[in-house]
Design a protein around this motif. Structure first.
Motif, PDB file in Angstrom:
ATOM      1  N   GLN A 109       0.819  -1.214   0.000  1.00 21.55           N
ATOM      2  CA  GLN A 109       0.000   0.000   0.000  1.00 21.55           C
ATOM      3  C   GLN A 109       0.855   1.268   0.000  1.00 21.55           C
ATOM      4  N   THR A 110       2.139   1.118   0.261  1.00 24.24           N
ATOM      5  CA  THR A 110       2.996   2.289   0.457  1.00 24.24           C
ATOM      6  C   THR A 110       3.758   2.721  -0.789  1.00 24.24           C
ATOM      7  N   GLY A 111       3.816   1.879  -1.806  1.00 27.06           N
ATOM      8  CA  GLY A 111       4.610   2.195  -2.979  1.00 27.06           C
ATOM      9  C   GLY A 111       6.071   1.808  -2.814  1.00 27.06           C
ATOM     10  N   TYR A 112       6.410   1.196  -1.685  1.00 26.63           N
ATOM     11  CA  TYR A 112       7.773   0.730  -1.432  1.00 26.63           C
ATOM     12  C   TYR A 112       7.780  -0.776  -1.634  1.00 26.63           C
ATOM     13  N   HIS A 113       8.866  -1.416  -1.347  1.00 26.61           N
ATOM     14  CA  HIS A 113       8.985  -2.863  -1.524  1.00 26.61           C
ATOM     15  C   HIS A 113       9.146  -3.545  -0.168  1.00 26.61           C
ATOM     16  N   PRO A 114       8.934  -4.858  -0.096  1.00 25.14           N
ATOM     17  CA  PRO A 114       9.171  -5.559   1.178  1.00 25.14           C
ATOM     18  C   PRO A 114      10.636  -5.391   1.590  1.00 25.14           C
ATOM     19  N   ILE A 115      10.871  -5.413   2.880  1.00 26.02           N
ATOM     20  CA  ILE A 115      12.239  -5.239   3.389  1.00 26.02           C
ATOM     21  C   ILE A 115      12.647  -6.456   4.222  1.00 26.02           C
ATOM     22  N   ALA A 116      13.958  -6.616   4.367  1.00 27.87           N
ATOM     23  CA  ALA A 116      14.493  -7.719   5.175  1.00 27.87           C
ATOM     24  C   ALA A 116      14.058  -7.540   6.628  1.00 27.87           C
ATOM     25  N   GLU A 117      13.717  -8.638   7.264  1.00 30.99           N
ATOM     26  CA  GLU A 117      13.328  -8.621   8.678  1.00 30.99           C
ATOM     27  C   GLU A 117      14.488  -9.139   9.510  1.00 30.99           C
ATOM     28  N   ASP A 118      15.564  -8.359   9.522  1.00 30.53           N
ATOM     29  CA  ASP A 118      16.787  -8.785  10.211  1.00 30.53           C
ATOM     30  C   ASP A 118      17.049  -8.034  11.512  1.00 30.53           C
TER      31      ASP A 118
ATOM     32  N   LEU B 257      18.073  -5.050  11.820  1.00 26.31           N
ATOM     33  CA  LEU B 257      19.154  -4.084  11.649  1.00 26.31           C
ATOM     34  C   LEU B 257      18.632  -2.850  10.932  1.00 26.31           C
ATOM     35  N   PHE B 258      18.943  -1.681  11.490  1.00 26.27           N
ATOM     36  CA  PHE B 258      18.490  -0.444  10.868  1.00 26.27           C
ATOM     37  C   PHE B 258      19.492   0.005   9.820  1.00 26.27           C
ATOM     38  N   GLY B 259      18.980   0.345   8.644  1.00 31.85           N
ATOM     39  CA  GLY B 259      19.822   0.821   7.561  1.00 31.85           C
ATOM     40  C   GLY B 259      18.991   1.595   6.561  1.00 31.85           C
ATOM     41  N   PRO B 260      19.581   1.891   5.393  1.00 31.65           N
ATOM     42  CA  PRO B 260      18.886   2.713   4.396  1.00 31.65           C
ATOM     43  C   PRO B 260      17.552   2.140   3.925  1.00 31.65           C
ATOM     44  N   ASP B 261      17.455   0.827   3.807  1.00 36.70           N
ATOM     45  CA  ASP B 261      16.206   0.230   3.339  1.00 36.70           C
ATOM     46  C   ASP B 261      15.091   0.395   4.380  1.00 36.70           C
ATOM     47  N   THR B 262      15.425   0.215   5.639  1.00 34.29           N
ATOM     48  CA  THR B 262      14.436   0.410   6.699  1.00 34.29           C
ATOM     49  C   THR B 262      14.050   1.886   6.784  1.00 34.29           C
ATOM     50  N   ASP B 263      15.032   2.781   6.645  1.00 38.96           N
ATOM     51  CA  ASP B 263      14.751   4.215   6.630  1.00 38.96           C
ATOM     52  C   ASP B 263      13.787   4.554   5.489  1.00 38.96           C
ATOM     53  N   GLY B 264      14.030   4.011   4.311  1.00 40.39           N
ATOM     54  CA  GLY B 264      13.142   4.250   3.171  1.00 40.39           C
ATOM     55  C   GLY B 264      11.746   3.727   3.424  1.00 40.39           C
ATOM     56  N   ALA B 265      11.658   2.583   4.082  1.00 44.05           N
ATOM     57  CA  ALA B 265      10.346   2.009   4.396  1.00 44.05           C
ATOM     58  C   ALA B 265       9.597   2.892   5.394  1.00 44.05           C
ATOM     59  N   ILE B 266      10.301   3.403   6.390  1.00 43.78           N
ATOM     60  CA  ILE B 266       9.659   4.294   7.368  1.00 43.78           C
ATOM     61  C   ILE B 266       9.106   5.519   6.653  1.00 43.78           C
TER      62      ILE B 266
ATOM     63  N   ALA C 240       8.359   5.892   3.458  1.00 51.63           N
ATOM     64  CA  ALA C 240       7.254   5.515   2.568  1.00 51.63           C
ATOM     65  C   ALA C 240       5.972   5.311   3.366  1.00 51.63           C
ATOM     66  N   PHE C 241       6.094   4.662   4.523  1.00 54.40           N
ATOM     67  CA  PHE C 241       4.920   4.455   5.373  1.00 54.40           C
ATOM     68  C   PHE C 241       4.367   5.801   5.834  1.00 54.40           C
ATOM     69  N   GLN C 242       5.256   6.688   6.271  1.00 60.80           N
ATOM     70  CA  GLN C 242       4.813   7.991   6.752  1.00 60.80           C
ATOM     71  C   GLN C 242       4.103   8.781   5.645  1.00 60.80           C
ATOM     72  N   LYS C 243       4.636   8.734   4.435  1.00 60.93           N
ATOM     73  CA  LYS C 243       3.980   9.434   3.318  1.00 60.93           C
ATOM     74  C   LYS C 243       2.611   8.826   3.041  1.00 60.93           C
ATOM     75  N   TRP C 244       2.533   7.501   3.061  1.00 65.86           N
ATOM     76  CA  TRP C 244       1.263   6.823   2.826  1.00 65.86           C
ATOM     77  C   TRP C 244       0.216   7.249   3.848  1.00 65.86           C
ATOM     78  N   LYS C 245       0.648   7.416   5.099  1.00 68.15           N
ATOM     79  CA  LYS C 245      -0.274   7.801   6.176  1.00 68.15           C
ATOM     80  C   LYS C 245      -0.388   9.319   6.345  1.00 68.15           C
ATOM     81  N   ARG C 246       0.242  10.071   5.437  1.00 69.86           N
ATOM     82  CA  ARG C 246       0.218  11.541   5.457  1.00 69.86           C
ATOM     83  C   ARG C 246       0.764  12.113   6.769  1.00 69.86           C
ATOM     84  N   LEU C 247       1.863  11.505   7.216  1.00 70.78           N
ATOM     85  CA  LEU C 247       2.581  11.987   8.396  1.00 70.78           C
ATOM     86  C   LEU C 247       3.833  12.712   7.927  1.00 70.78           C
TER      87      LEU C 247
END
Length: 123
Positions: A61-70, A72-81, A83-90
């Motif tokens: 629903q966010t326009g992003y892709h699934p991310i690794a569930e490891d 560990l915080f990194g660029p992919d998790t940052d991008g997911a956050i 994307a989620f915030q934009k989707w929820k208009r935050l």
């Protein structure tokens, strides 16, 4: 633990069962003290892993892709956050604080019973 009578043993078992059922049936509660997630934040492995797990429930629903569930915080998790915030208009600041955490938990029915509501900050 040693009980002197069968009735004492039965009372202990009954009380333990009642406590266990009460804890199991309790509704999810907000945890504003959970560590925030993002660059410059504590980023506990549990919190990051929970964000990743819950994000993967709504990624499409966010326009992003699934991310690794490891965990560990990194660029992919940052991008997911973000994307989620934009989707929820935050505000897309890349930080999971109480506002983003609450939106994520609501979007996933309070973590779908994963126990992640304890590790995601919420209000």
């Amino acid at each position: 633990m040693k009980f002197k009578t069968p009735m004492a043993r039965l009372s202990f078992v009954a009380a333990s069962a009642a406590l266990a059922l009460g804890a199991w049936a309790a509704p999810a509660q907000a945890h504003p003290w959970a560590e925030w997630i993002g660059y410059g934040q504590p980023n506990t492995r549990e919190g990051v892993g929970c964000f990743q797990d819950l994000f993967n429930d709504v990624w499409w629903q966010t326009g992003y892709h699934p991310i690794a569930e490891d965990g560990l915080f990194g660029p992919d998790t940052d991008g997911a956050i973000r994307a989620f915030q934009k989707w929820k208009r935050l505000s897309a600041d890349g930080i999971v604080g109480p506002e983003t955490g609450t939106a994520l938990l609501n979007a996933t029915n309070w973590g779908n019973g994963t126990g992640c509501d304890y590790y995601i900050p919420s209000n």
